[in-house]
Design an enzyme around this catalytic site. Structure first.
Site, short mmCIF file in Angstrom:
data_model
loop_
_atom_site.label_atom_id
_atom_site.label_comp_id
_atom_site.label_asym_id
_atom_site.label_seq_id
_atom_site.Cartn_x
_atom_site.Cartn_y
_atom_site.Cartn_z
N ALA A 89 0.83 -1.21 0.00
CA ALA A 89 0.00 0.00 0.00
C ALA A 89 0.86 1.26 0.00
O ALA A 89 0.34 2.37 0.04
CB ALA A 89 -0.92 0.00 1.22
N GLY A 90 2.19 1.10 -0.04
CA GLY A 90 3.09 2.25 0.12
C GLY A 90 3.45 2.93 -1.19
O GLY A 90 2.95 2.61 -2.27
N ASN A 107 12.53 -3.08 12.72
CA ASN A 107 12.76 -3.57 11.36
C ASN A 107 13.22 -5.02 11.35
O ASN A 107 12.72 -5.82 10.55
CB ASN A 107 13.79 -2.68 10.64
CG ASN A 107 13.21 -1.31 10.29
OD1 ASN A 107 12.02 -1.21 10.01
ND2 ASN A 107 14.02 -0.29 10.32
N GLN A 138 9.26 -12.50 8.41
CA GLN A 138 9.09 -12.73 6.96
C GLN A 138 10.04 -13.82 6.46
O GLN A 138 9.67 -14.62 5.60
CB GLN A 138 9.24 -11.42 6.18
CG GLN A 138 8.07 -10.47 6.53
CD GLN A 138 8.05 -9.19 5.73
OE1 GLN A 138 8.95 -8.92 4.94
NE2 GLN A 138 7.03 -8.38 5.94
N ASN A 147 14.54 -0.51 4.40
CA ASN A 147 15.78 -0.19 5.12
C ASN A 147 15.74 -0.61 6.58
O ASN A 147 14.67 -0.64 7.16
CB ASN A 147 16.04 1.32 5.03
CG ASN A 147 16.64 1.66 3.68
OD1 ASN A 147 17.42 0.88 3.13
ND2 ASN A 147 16.26 2.81 3.15
N ASP A 198 21.29 3.15 -6.32
CA ASP A 198 22.56 3.88 -6.19
C ASP A 198 23.39 3.70 -7.48
O ASP A 198 24.00 4.65 -7.97
CB ASP A 198 23.33 3.34 -4.98
CG ASP A 198 22.45 3.31 -3.74
OD1 ASP A 198 22.09 4.38 -3.25
OD2 ASP A 198 22.09 2.19 -3.29
N HIS A 239 23.85 0.14 1.68
CA HIS A 239 22.98 1.12 1.02
C HIS A 239 22.79 2.29 1.98
O HIS A 239 21.77 2.43 2.62
CB HIS A 239 21.64 0.48 0.66
CG HIS A 239 20.61 1.49 0.26
ND1 HIS A 239 20.72 2.24 -0.88
CD2 HIS A 239 19.47 1.90 0.86
CE1 HIS A 239 19.69 3.06 -0.97
NE2 HIS A 239 18.91 2.87 0.08
N1 LIG Z 1 17.19 0.07 -0.95
C1 LIG Z 1 16.81 1.18 -1.57
O1 LIG Z 1 17.43 1.60 -2.55
C2 LIG Z 1 15.61 1.97 -1.12
C3 LIG Z 1 15.20 3.08 -1.86
C4 LIG Z 1 14.08 3.80 -1.45
C5 LIG Z 1 13.40 3.41 -0.31
N2 LIG Z 1 13.83 2.34 0.40
C6 LIG Z 1 13.09 1.86 1.58
O2 LIG Z 1 11.95 1.18 1.14
C7 LIG Z 1 10.97 1.16 2.17
C8 LIG Z 1 9.60 1.51 1.64
O3 LIG Z 1 9.57 2.81 1.11
P1 LIG Z 1 8.18 3.52 0.74
O4 LIG Z 1 8.53 4.88 0.26
O5 LIG Z 1 7.36 2.63 -0.12
O6 LIG Z 1 7.53 3.62 2.20
P2 LIG Z 1 6.00 3.80 2.60
O7 LIG Z 1 6.02 4.20 4.02
O8 LIG Z 1 5.27 4.65 1.61
O9 LIG Z 1 5.39 2.33 2.48
C9 LIG Z 1 5.78 1.30 3.31
C10 LIG Z 1 4.61 0.37 3.44
O10 LIG Z 1 5.06 -0.76 4.19
C11 LIG Z 1 4.02 -1.16 5.03
N3 LIG Z 1 4.51 -2.00 6.11
C12 LIG Z 1 5.04 -1.64 7.31
N4 LIG Z 1 5.30 -2.72 8.05
C13 LIG Z 1 4.95 -3.79 7.30
C14 LIG Z 1 4.97 -5.19 7.54
N5 LIG Z 1 5.40 -5.70 8.68
N6 LIG Z 1 4.53 -6.00 6.55
C15 LIG Z 1 4.08 -5.51 5.39
N7 LIG Z 1 4.00 -4.20 5.14
C16 LIG Z 1 4.45 -3.35 6.07
C17 LIG Z 1 3.42 0.17 5.50
O11 LIG Z 1 2.13 -0.01 6.03
C18 LIG Z 1 3.42 0.96 4.20
O12 LIG Z 1 2.23 0.76 3.46
C19 LIG Z 1 11.52 2.12 3.23
O13 LIG Z 1 12.14 1.35 4.24
C20 LIG Z 1 12.55 2.92 2.50
O14 LIG Z 1 13.54 3.42 3.38
C21 LIG Z 1 14.91 1.60 0.01
C1 LIG Z 2 13.88 1.15 9.89
O1 LIG Z 2 13.01 1.50 8.85
C2 LIG Z 2 12.63 2.86 8.79
C3 LIG Z 2 11.61 3.04 7.72
O2 LIG Z 2 12.04 2.58 6.49
C4 LIG Z 2 13.85 3.71 8.52
O3 LIG Z 2 13.50 5.09 8.49
C5 LIG Z 2 14.84 3.47 9.62
O4 LIG Z 2 16.02 4.20 9.36
C6 LIG Z 2 15.14 1.98 9.72
N1 LIG Z 2 16.01 1.71 10.85
C7 LIG Z 2 17.34 1.66 10.77
C8 LIG Z 2 18.08 1.36 12.01
O5 LIG Z 2 17.95 1.82 9.72
C1 LIG Z 3 23.42 0.92 6.62
O1 LIG Z 3 22.50 1.42 5.68
C2 LIG Z 3 21.16 1.54 6.13
C3 LIG Z 3 20.29 1.92 4.97
O2 LIG Z 3 20.09 0.78 4.20
C4 LIG Z 3 21.09 2.54 7.24
O3 LIG Z 3 19.75 2.63 7.74
C5 LIG Z 3 22.02 2.07 8.36
O4 LIG Z 3 22.03 3.03 9.38
C6 LIG Z 3 23.43 1.82 7.84
N1 LIG Z 3 24.19 1.16 8.88
C7 LIG Z 3 24.92 1.80 9.78
C8 LIG Z 3 25.56 0.96 10.86
O5 LIG Z 3 25.09 3.01 9.75
#
Ligand SMILES: NC(=O)c1ccc[n+]([C@@H]2O[C@H](COP(=O)([O-])OP(=O)(O)OC[C@H]3O[C@@H](n4cnc5c(N)ncnc54)[C@H](O)[C@@H]3O)[C@@H](O)[C@H]2O)c1
Ligand SMILES: *[C@@H]1O[C@H](CO)[C@@H](O)[C@H](O)[C@H]1NC(C)=O
Ligand SMILES: *[C@@H]1O[C@H](CO)[C@@H](O)[C@H](O)[C@H]1NC(C)=O
Ligand SMILES: *[C@@H]1O[C@H](CO)[C@@H](O)[C@H](O)[C@H]1NC(C)=O
Ligand SMILES: *[C@@H]1O[C@H](CO)[C@@H](O)[C@H](O)[C@H]1NC(C)=O
Ligand SMILES: CC(=O)N[C@H]1CO[C@H](CO)[C@@H](O)[C@@H]1O
Length: 333
Positions: free
Chosen positions: A13-14, A105, A112, A131, A159, A187
């Site tokens: 839903a995000g 997290n 999961q 994240n 990235d 990341h």
């Molecule tokens: N790795 C990357 O490159 C990268 C890039 C962008 C964002 N992110 C991460 O991706 C994640 C999602 O981003 P977004 O913008 O879609 O966030 P968002 O907040 O819009 O959506 C997250 C969704 O996850 C749902 N959610 C929370 N806990 C859950 C659970 N236990 N099971 C299933 N669903 C759950 C929430 O209800 C929400 O609908 C964030 O953690 C963000 O930091 C990672």
């Molecule tokens: C856990 O997830 C949230 C939402 O994506 C993020 O903002 C937060 O930084 C994460 N926690 C850590 C320790 O990275």
């Molecule tokens: C590693 O990256 C994540 C984002 O994916 C961030 O939330 C986290 O804080 C970073 N780890 C540390 C130890 O800083």
């Protein structure tokens, strides 16, 4: 037409899922003749919103989308899945400490992982986006012992794409003319975007990136910090984190797992470290340059690494070791 594959997306839903689901359902990832069953997981309070997403997917009238199953139950969401894209994670709330967030997290990814272990196909490909992506991915893999660790990866393709695009814009060529950039490590802002093996197609021939860009101080300075801090810059401007570009990167990552990487090219993804490649400690999910063939990845080996690069690669590894050890303490292993 082949049998449908079952693809679960969490956090459905995000923000990211809103772009991602459309691309998957219209065939951008698994091909134009691969039917799909989408399983959408989110938390109970989001089910009404999720139902709106389901209605919109139906309204897209897409030929490949055979069925949509929206749920807040892990066992339903992960049943027999071929692909799992784990996007949902715990949103940061006022006053939450870093450790509380990590706790929240990793608890999600522990359950999961366990659900994947119980319900998914053993060949499932798992991509973690939420994240802290690297550590969440490691936790999920550890709690799914019956699925090979090689089947887990985390997203650093965004990235990678950012780095590619910055070089391309600098050289005035399309992004497709830039290949073999590398994102090493976490990341986060300690990731190391490395262009020492990058090639840029300038007027018909591939030049080393440093020769094409002709500005070493930019490549070793502002370029690196810009890529490292791009996520924060997008949040500052948009007041929301990257979503369209994250969804595109997820599609690129999963398409490469499914169909392989082009000959002579490599891409970046967070994968399980187990052979001390590039002096990276074992038992981390660390972003490496990889090539993919027949749905299996291999770390590109033998790339020359300067002292400048190695120190940056070590720093991001140290951060991941620390985070892993804290996370494992929190989930009790
Ligand atoms: N790795 C990357 O490159 C990268 C890039 C962008 C964002 N992110 C991460 O991706 C994640 C999602 O981003 P977004 O913008 O879609 O966030 P968002 O907040 O819009 O959506 C997250 C969704 O996850 C749902 N959610 C929370 N806990 C859950 C659970 N236990 N099971 C299933 N669903 C759950 C929430 O209800 C929400 O609908 C964030 O953690 C963000 O930091 C990672
Ligand atoms: C856990 O997830 C949230 C939402 O994506 C993020 O903002 C937060 O930084 C994460 N926690 C850590 C320790 O990275
Ligand atoms: C590693 O990256 C994540 C984002 O994916 C961030 O939330 C986290 O804080 C970073 N780890 C540390 C130890 O800083
Ligand atoms: C570079 O791009 C041109 C098109 O602009 C293409 O014809 C050529 O094959 C490419 N060269 C390499 C080495 O990829
Ligand atoms: C190189 O890049 C820097 C920014 O990092 C810029 O200030 C400088 O003008 C550039 N030099 C040349 C020769 O283009
Ligand atoms: C991407 C990847 O490594 N896939 C592997 C997942 O596990 C199966 C065995 O269950 C392998 O055959 C795949 O290559």
């Amino acid at each position: 037409m082949s049998e449908p594959i079952r693809v679960v997306v969490t956090g459905a839903a995000g923000n990211i899922a809103y772009s991602l689901l459309f691309s998957i359902a219209k065939g951008d990832v698994f091909g134009k003749d691969q039917p799909i069953i989408l399983l959408l997981l989110d938390i109970t309070p989001m089910l009404t919103v999720l139902n709106g997403v389901v209605m919109e997917l139906q309204d897209c009238a897409l030929p490949l989308l055979k069925e949509i199953i929206a749920t807040d139950k892990l066992d339903v969401a992960f049943q027999d899945v071929d692909v799992a894209i784990l996007v949902g994670s715990m949103p940061r709330r006022e006053g939450m400490e870093r450790k509380d967030l990590l706790q929240a997290n990793v608890t999600i990814f522990k359950s999961q992982g366990a659900a994947l272990d119980m319900h998914a196909k053993k060949t499932v490909k798992v991509l973690v986006v939420g994240n802290p992506a690297n550590t969440n991915c490691l936790i999920a893999a550890k709690f799914a012992p019956s699925i090979p660790k090689e089947n887990f990866s985390c997203l650093t393709r965004l990235d990678h794409n950012r780095a590619r695009s910055q070089v391309a814009m600098h050289c005035g060529v399309p992004a497709t003319h830039v290949k073999n950039v590398i994102i090493w490590g976490n990341h986060s802002s300690t990731q190391y975007p490395d262009v020492h093996h990058c090639l840029v197609n300038v007027s018909g021939s591939d030049l080393p990136c440093f020769d094409a860009v002709k500005n070493d101080s930019w490549l070793k300075g502002d370029f690196i910090t810009m890529v490292q801090q791009r996520g924060a810059a997008v949040i500052k401007a948009r007041k929301l984190s990257s979503a369209m570009s994250a969804a595109k990167a997820i599609c690129d990552h999963m398409r490469d797992i499914w169909f392989g990487t082009p000959e002579g090219e490599f891409i970046s993804m967070g994968v399980y470290s187990s052979d001390n490649s590039y002096k990276v400690p074992d038992d981390l999910i660390y972003s490496f340059p990889v090539q993919i063939k027949d749905k299996s990845w291999k770390i590109v080996d033998g790339l020359a690494v300067s002292d400048f690069s190695q120190s940056k690669m070590d720093a991001t590894a140290a951060e991941l070791v620390e985070e892993r050890d804290t996370a494992l303490g929190l989930v009790g292993t």
